[in-house]
Structure formats: structure tokens, C-alpha cells
Design a protein around this motif. Structure first.
Motif, short mmCIF file in Angstrom:
data_model
loop_
_atom_site.label_atom_id
_atom_site.label_comp_id
_atom_site.label_asym_id
_atom_site.label_seq_id
_atom_site.Cartn_x
_atom_site.Cartn_y
_atom_site.Cartn_z
N LEU A 1 0.84 -1.20 0.00
CA LEU A 1 0.00 0.00 0.00
C LEU A 1 0.87 1.25 0.00
CD1 LEU A 1 -2.93 0.98 0.07
CD2 LEU A 1 -2.80 0.96 2.57
N VAL A 2 1.98 1.22 0.76
CA VAL A 2 2.92 2.34 0.78
C VAL A 2 3.54 2.53 -0.61
CG1 VAL A 2 5.06 3.22 1.79
CG2 VAL A 2 3.43 1.97 3.22
N VAL A 3 3.87 1.41 -1.26
CA VAL A 3 4.46 1.47 -2.60
C VAL A 3 3.47 2.10 -3.58
CG1 VAL A 3 5.32 0.10 -4.54
CG2 VAL A 3 5.97 -0.50 -2.20
N VAL A 4 2.19 1.73 -3.47
CA VAL A 4 1.17 2.29 -4.36
C VAL A 4 1.07 3.80 -4.20
CG1 VAL A 4 -1.31 2.39 -4.84
CG2 VAL A 4 -0.18 0.18 -4.55
N PHE A 5 1.10 4.27 -2.96
CA PHE A 5 1.00 5.72 -2.74
C PHE A 5 2.28 6.43 -3.19
CE2 PHE A 5 -2.68 4.85 -0.10
CZ PHE A 5 -3.48 5.96 -0.37
N ALA A 6 3.44 5.79 -3.00
CA ALA A 6 4.68 6.38 -3.49
C ALA A 6 4.64 6.48 -5.02
CB ALA A 6 5.87 5.54 -3.05
N PHE A 7 4.17 5.43 -5.65
CA PHE A 7 4.07 5.39 -7.11
C PHE A 7 3.13 6.48 -7.64
CE2 PHE A 7 1.07 3.69 -10.35
CZ PHE A 7 1.86 3.88 -11.47
N THR A 8 1.92 6.54 -7.08
CA THR A 8 0.94 7.52 -7.58
C THR A 8 1.34 8.95 -7.23
OG1 THR A 8 -0.41 7.14 -5.57
CG2 THR A 8 -0.97 5.86 -7.54
N GLY A 9 2.02 9.12 -6.09
CA GLY A 9 2.50 10.46 -5.75
C GLY A 9 3.55 10.95 -6.72
N LEU B 1 -4.51 -4.05 -4.97
CA LEU B 1 -3.40 -3.13 -5.21
C LEU B 1 -2.94 -3.20 -6.66
CD1 LEU B 1 -1.18 -3.61 -2.01
CD2 LEU B 1 -2.97 -1.93 -2.43
N LEU B 2 -2.81 -4.41 -7.18
CA LEU B 2 -2.42 -4.58 -8.58
C LEU B 2 -3.51 -4.05 -9.52
CD1 LEU B 2 -0.84 -8.16 -8.43
CD2 LEU B 2 0.34 -5.95 -8.40
N ALA B 3 -4.76 -4.31 -9.16
CA ALA B 3 -5.87 -3.83 -9.98
C ALA B 3 -5.91 -2.30 -9.99
CB ALA B 3 -7.19 -4.38 -9.45
N THR B 4 -5.67 -1.70 -8.85
CA THR B 4 -5.69 -0.24 -8.75
C THR B 4 -4.61 0.40 -9.61
OG1 THR B 4 -6.60 -0.27 -6.50
CG2 THR B 4 -5.45 1.73 -7.19
N THR B 5 -3.38 -0.13 -9.52
CA THR B 5 -2.28 0.46 -10.30
C THR B 5 -2.52 0.30 -11.80
OG1 THR B 5 -1.02 -1.60 -10.03
CG2 THR B 5 -0.55 0.21 -8.51
N SER B 6 -3.13 -0.81 -12.20
CA SER B 6 -3.42 -1.03 -13.62
C SER B 6 -4.44 0.01 -14.11
CB SER B 6 -3.97 -2.44 -13.83
OG SER B 6 -4.36 -2.63 -15.17
N LEU B 7 -5.53 0.19 -13.37
CA LEU B 7 -6.55 1.16 -13.77
C LEU B 7 -6.02 2.59 -13.67
CD1 LEU B 7 -9.69 -0.43 -12.06
CD2 LEU B 7 -9.14 -0.41 -14.50
N TYR B 8 -5.20 2.85 -12.65
CA TYR B 8 -4.61 4.18 -12.48
C TYR B 8 -3.75 4.55 -13.68
CZ TYR B 8 -1.65 7.87 -10.54
OH TYR B 8 -0.97 9.05 -10.34
N LEU B 9 -2.89 3.63 -14.10
CA LEU B 9 -2.03 3.89 -15.25
C LEU B 9 -2.85 4.12 -16.51
CD1 LEU B 9 1.06 1.50 -14.93
CD2 LEU B 9 1.06 4.00 -15.07
N SER B 10 -3.94 3.36 -16.66
CA SER B 10 -4.81 3.55 -17.82
C SER B 10 -5.37 4.96 -17.84
CB SER B 10 -5.95 2.52 -17.80
OG SER B 10 -5.45 1.21 -17.86
N ILE B 11 -5.85 5.43 -16.70
CA ILE B 11 -6.44 6.76 -16.60
C ILE B 11 -5.41 7.84 -16.90
CG2 ILE B 11 -7.41 8.43 -14.97
CD1 ILE B 11 -8.81 6.03 -13.60
N ILE B 12 -4.22 7.73 -16.30
CA ILE B 12 -3.18 8.74 -16.49
C ILE B 12 -2.73 8.78 -17.95
CG2 ILE B 12 -0.82 9.40 -15.90
CD1 ILE B 12 -2.89 10.01 -13.73
N ASN B 13 -2.56 7.61 -18.56
CA ASN B 13 -2.12 7.57 -19.95
C ASN B 13 -3.17 8.13 -20.90
OD1 ASN B 13 0.61 6.44 -20.11
ND2 ASN B 13 -0.27 4.62 -19.19
N ILE B 14 -4.43 7.87 -20.63
CA ILE B 14 -5.49 8.45 -21.46
C ILE B 14 -5.49 9.97 -21.31
CG2 ILE B 14 -8.01 8.68 -21.70
CD1 ILE B 14 -8.21 5.69 -21.05
#
Length: 225
Positions: A77-85, A199-212
């Protein structure tokens, strides 16, 4: 007795799917809000494109090498927030660039609106139709490899002073199509039990949104020019 076990299994699977969906969309909303904060901070600090690129590379390193090893722990979870930040902060220089253009605020708002409509429409369709989009796996996997190759090509060309504008625009359009397919694939994977880690599902959807979002910014900015 067998029927009872089957019913219990179906109920348990349904509860698990609901849990993953709930946690995924909740975390996705929180991380997007967190990214907006870090993007705003980067804009206020007027960070340059170089800093944005470094943060993007560090963020990708986190989800490629660190998150797979920590996805089933609190550290993940910490890694996910570091990544998205970091990704949010890397958007700061990009947003400053577009906001400095004529009608820059309009371009950013159109990109935000288009991204929201795309994500909500595709996710809603996958959730309501319950269609299995696992057949998109090959297309998504191959598309991601091609996307990385094109990114390296465009980056290398820019370093040597070549600006392949037509290829860059085609790349942005292709990214939108690929990320749309990834949203359908990932949402379907959660619904049909293929993805159990939120966590994996969130990062996948997050990357999709950011790239779009960034691809729409590029296309709309080019149209404005």
C-alpha cells in the motif's frame, strides 16, 4: 450436499469479487486525489521536464520491481502511494506547459472530462454487461510492448533533435485505444475472479487513466496549435 457446497462457493466468490471491486475503486479514488495534490505541488514549485521524467522512471521502477513482491502486504500500500504520488508530481511540468498555451485551461478541462467519460463509460459497460474480456489479454500484452518501444523511439529521436510529430500524434491515439482495452480487461478480470489483489488492480486502472489523460492533452494541444 454437492449442491450446497456449490452454492456456498458461489456466494463466497461473489463476496470476494465485491470486496476487490470496492477496495479497488476506493483506493483508485484516493490515489487520484493524492496525485492531484502532488501535481499541484510540482506546479507550484515549477519543476522542470527533466525532474518529471526522473520521477516517472522511479515510479515505474516501483511497480515493475517492488510492488509485485509486496502486493500482499501492508508495504504494498505504501508502494502504491509512493508510485501515484511520483506520477502525480511528474504531471506538474506537463500541466504547466499546457496551461501556458492559449486556451490552456480549456485543453486541460477537456482532457479531464474526456478521461472521466472514457473510464466511467468503459468500466460501467464491463460491470453492467458482465462480459468476459479475457480475450483482450494478447492484444493488451502486445500493445504494451509496442507502446514501450515507441516511447523509447520517440525519446531517442527527441534527444537527437528530431521531432516526429505525426508519429507522436499516432502514438497518443494508439495509447488511448490500448488503455481503453486495458480498462475493459482489468475490470473484467476482477468481475470474473481473475484478479484478487486490489493493489495490482488499482495500479493497472490508475495507469490507464493517467495515460489516457496525457494522450488527450497531447492530441488536444496539437489541435489547438
Amino acid at each position: 450436499m454437492e449442491q450446497i457446497r456449490t452454492v456456498h462457493s458461489a456466494v463466497a466468490q461473489s463476496a470476494e469479487v465485491s470486496r476487490v471491486l470496492r477496495n479497488t475503486y476506493l483506493l483508485l479514488a484516493i490515489t487520484l486525489a493524492f496525485s492531484a495534490v502532488t501535481a499541484g505541488a510540482a506546479m507550484a514549485l515549477n519543476l522542470g521536464q527533466g525532474a518529471g521524467l526522473v520521477m516517472s522512471l522511479v515510479a515505474l521502477g516501483l511497480i515493475w520491481f517492488v510492488l509485485p513482491k509486496t502486493a500482499n502486504s501492508a508495504t504494498g500500500l505504501v508502494v502504491v502511494f509512493a508510485f501515484t504520488g511520483l506520477i502525480g508530481a511528474s504531471l506538474g511540468p506537463i500541466l504547466n506547459h499546457y496551461l501556458s498555451m492559449n486556451n490552456g485551461s480549456g485543453i486541460v478541462m477537456q482532457a479531464l472530462g474526456g478521461t472521466a467519460l472514457t473510464f466511467l463509460g468503459l468500466s460501467g459497460y464491463a460491470l453492467v454487461s458482465r462480459k468476459d474480456f479475457s480475450f483482450l489479454h494478447g492484444f493488451v500484452a502486445m500493445g504494451l510492448m509496442v507502446m514501450i518501444g515507441c516511447m523509447l523511439l520517440l525519446l531517442g529521436a527527441s534527444l537527437f533533435g528530431f521531432h516526429l510529430e505525426v508519429l507522436s500524434l499516432a502514438f497518443s491515439a494508439g495509447v488511448i485505444i490500448l488503455m481503453s482495452a486495458l480498462i475493459l480487461f482489468q475490470t473484467s478480470a476482477i468481475i470474473h475472479g481473475g484478479e484478487r489483489n486490489y493493489l495490482l488492480a488499482t495500479t493497472s486502472l490508475y495507469l490507464s487513466i493517467i495515460n489516457i489523460f496525457t494522450s488527450l492533452l497531447h492530441l488536444l494541444g496539437a489541435a489547438e496549435d
